[in-house]
Scaffold this active site. Structure first.
Site, PDB file in Angstrom:
ATOM      1  CG  ASP A  59      -2.370   0.042   0.808  1.00  0.00           C
ATOM      2  OD1 ASP A  59      -3.154   0.620   1.544  1.00  0.00           O
ATOM      3  OD2 ASP A  59      -2.699  -0.481  -0.257  1.00  0.00           O
ATOM      4  CE  LYS A 287     -10.010  -4.516   6.704  1.00  0.00           C
ATOM      5  NZ  LYS A 287     -10.939  -5.240   5.832  1.00  0.00           N
ATOM      6  CG  ASP A 288      -3.077  -2.608   3.484  1.00  0.00           C
ATOM      7  OD1 ASP A 288      -4.204  -2.299   3.896  1.00  0.00           O
ATOM      8  OD2 ASP A 288      -2.596  -2.182   2.428  1.00  0.00           O
ATOM      9  CE  LYS A 289       4.357  -9.565   5.815  1.00  0.00           C
ATOM     10  NZ  LYS A 289       5.263 -10.606   5.408  1.00  0.00           N
TER      11      LYS A 289
END
Length: 655
Positions: A59, A287-289
């Site tokens: 992101d 969701k983002d890591k």
């Protein structure tokens, strides 16, 4: 125009310390449009350490500028001495995927994004419109009674000695040097069964087996989800059946707090500790890591007590806020996500920051698909998607398996080289330590079904992964056409634009366009069930697909899964709940966000100085589903978010 800075997030696990700073006095490559967007789990340590090659922007952010600085120190190198920047020179830039316009004309400024993963915090917004928080670890009283009936703990408390409990507790937390604990079993099978049950009940994550040594029987406890065993443990067995009250909802809903781990990795860890199949869990969005994220999860017929036990041994995951409901969760049900983003070491004045964020709040940002949609190696995912749509299956296999320049894990390089030399799927498969990657699943399919049955072999890849390729192609088309639309008509609704009326798109007349704004306008993703703008940008869709060898009038595929219906997506997105502050700090290592977990542990909130060495922008905003926070931040900083551009700028600065 001054362009900017931030950290690029790389790899499914790797190079998490790499932060890139980009600063410049030059103008971005495309002019803006003037208006008329800690703790590590033990079982992952080996994988995390091994992944030091392949980069994947999570992101991310950055802009056309010729200078950069790495905050992490020296450049990463692979085993041959090749720098990370050299490996990434074959990657994509924003221009490659159609991202080339801005909404506002204000000057950008530099800053570092995701210098620490705790600088990017995401809270899910539930389908009821509430921001999801982890703020309660307790088990509801009525649940405790049901759990007591379910697990029948009374005999479990007496069959293990205090010394055995200590050994098992240390094993559970990976504190002892041994990989297992042996307990001499009683001659009675019933008593051995109680010991097995006591270990599994009181120490989640441990599995047991009975072994015979020198004529004596021992119960051996070992870690079902431990390091090497993590890849070996089988998850196909059905969960143990327990008593389940009829008046209790079948699904336990809970809040999952995770740090620096993506959603599927977290689900896999939970499933192994609970000895469940991963598909027993459901959720509303991934969701983002490289972030701290909080989201709702549901699991079928697992008690809150069993879930709460996991908090003792999961170090970068926490679960809480338990409740029972009669339904699972479905992808896309969420209303959106709330972001708290810290951009460190900013160069912009308070006036510049105010102007940039005010523009974001009032006008918004172009709703581009972000760079993480397209991969980072020399073979972008949209190329595979295009080959699938063209029904060119040999090219699909070639694109996925052929050797490629750029950042890659060592075992993938060996696998690709073997495939190029021998075209033998079994030989190439042997080069992969983990067969669950896309390459491994495709090779396994080719081995089982033969190289003349590629469609069936490709079907062994999970459906979501297969569809990712064609969605990536749609995304490139959308990005390109939206840039063309903004370039041609700016931020004004015009005759021939599309607006939604219910679920149907309507083409605006010249008169209707006068009563609509750019925020009403949608653009289609190509498919058989959409219409296109009637102005010349609509014709651009046909031109682009024709150049790619596709027929825009025939988007139905021989294989139903790959038929594209299309969809509509808003051209501009205006974030809601936007707030910001410029904060000053002296220690670059401190967290600048007070997380849910820190609040639960009663840790104090960070204190900021009035005059610190460094300045940071703390920005909060909410976005609807399927929009990219990085594209909003790109609009504020005026930056190119591609990993390739970041590493080029970083190398230029170092040299």
């Amino acid at each position: 125009m001054r362009s900017s800075v931030h950290t690029c997030v790389v790899g499914r696990a790797a190079l998490s310390t790499l932060s890139l700073l980009t600063m410049d006095e030059s103008k971005p490559e495309s002019a803006p449009v003037v208006p008329g967007e800690k703790r590590g789990c033990p079982e992952d340590e080996e994988d995390e350490a091994a992944v030091t090659k392949r980069a994947k922007l999570e992101d991310e952010h950055e802009n056309g500028a010729p200078r950069g600085q790495m905050s992490g120190g020296e450049e990463e190198e692979d085993g041959s001495g090749e720098t990370f920047a050299d490996m990434m020179k074959h990657g994509l830039t924003e221009l490659d995927v159609g991202i080339c316009k801005y909404v506002s004309s204000q000057e950008g400024f530099s800053g570092i994004l995701k210098e620490r993963y705790s600088d990017f915090v995401v809270h899910e917004i539930s389908k009821e419109g509430k921001i999801v928080h982890l703020d309660d670890l307790s088990i509801p009283e009525e649940v405790q009674e049901a759990a007591a009936e379910e697990e029948n703990p009374t005999p479990d408390c007496t069959v293990l000695t205090e010394e055995q409990k200590k050994q098992l507790g240390d094993l559970q937390l990976f504190k002892n040097k041994e990989s297992s604990v042996s307990i001499e079993g009683d001659e009675s099978k019933e008593k051995r069964t109680l010991v097995h049950k006591a270990i599994k009940t009181q120490f989640p994550g441990l599995e047991t087996k009975t072994e015979e040594k020198d004529g004596r029987r021992f119960i051996v406890a070992y870690h079902a989800a431990g390091k090497k065993a993590l890849a070996e443990v089988k998850t196909s067995a059905a969960p143990r059946k327990h008593f389940w009250p009829k008046n209790r909802g079948s699904f336990c809903h809970f809040v999952l707090y995770k740090e620096n781990k993506d959603t599927m990795d977290a689900i896999n860890v939970l499933s192994k500790f609970l000895r469940l199949r991963p598909n027993m869990f459901s959720y509303m969005g991934t969701k983002d890591k490289r972030a701290i994220t909080v989201q709702e999860i549901a699991v079928l017929k697992i008690t809150a007590e069993r879930l709460a036990h996991l908090n003792k041994c999961l170090m970068n995951l926490k679960v809480g806020n338990f409740s029972y409901k009669n339904h699972p969760l479905k992808l896309g049900e969420l209303q959106g996500n709330h972001f708290t983003v810290v951009i460190r070491n900013i160069s912009g004045t308070d006036a510049q920051v105010h102007q940039a964020v005010t523009s974001l709040k009032q006008t918004g940002f172009i709703n581009y698909y972000g760079m993480q949609r397209f991969g980072t190696t020399a073979v972008p995912t949209q190329q595979v998607g295009r080959a699938i749509l063209k029904n060119d299956w040999k090219q699909v296999v070639d694109l996925i398996l052929k050797p490629r320049p750029g950042a890659e894990k060592e075992f993938l390089v060996r696998c690709r080289d073997e495939w190029a030399k021998t075209q033998d799927p079994e030989a190439a498969l042997k080069k992969l330590p983990n067969k669950r990657c896309v390459e491994g699943q495709l090779l396994r399919g080719l081995s089982q079904h033969g190289k003349n049955n590629i469609v069936t072999a490709f079907g062994l890849i999970p459906r979501n992964n297969r569809l990712m390729y064609i969605h990536s192609y749609q995304s490139v088309v959308w990005n390109t056409m939206v840039s063309r639309r903004i370039d041609a008509f700016g931020l004004t609704a015009v005759e021939g634009d599309l607006v939604l009326r219910g679920t149907k798109a309507h083409i605006l007349s010249e008169e209707e366009a006068k009563s609509h704004s750019i925020h009403d306008i949608v653009m289609p993703l190509p498919g058989f069930d959409v219409i296109y703008p009637s102005h010349h940008v609509g014709k651009g869709y046909r031109e682009m697909l024709t150049a790619d060898g596709l027929d825009i009038d025939n988007m139905r595929h021989k294989i139903k899964d790959y038929s594209l219906a299309g969809a509509y997506r808003r051209v501009l997105i205006r974030p809601s709940d936007v707030s910001w502050e410029v904060i000053e700090y002296d220690d670059p290592k401190i967290s600048l966000v007070h997380t849910d977990f820190e609040k639960l542990e009663n840790k104090p909130a960070p204190v900021f100085n009035k005059e610190g060495k460094y300045r940071a922008l703390r920005l909060e905003f909410s976005l609807p589903p399927s929009t990219y926070a990085t594209m909003a931040i790109r609009e504020v900083l005026k930056l190119d978010t591609s990993i390739k551009k970041q590493t080029q700028l970083n190398t230029t600065w170092l040299n």
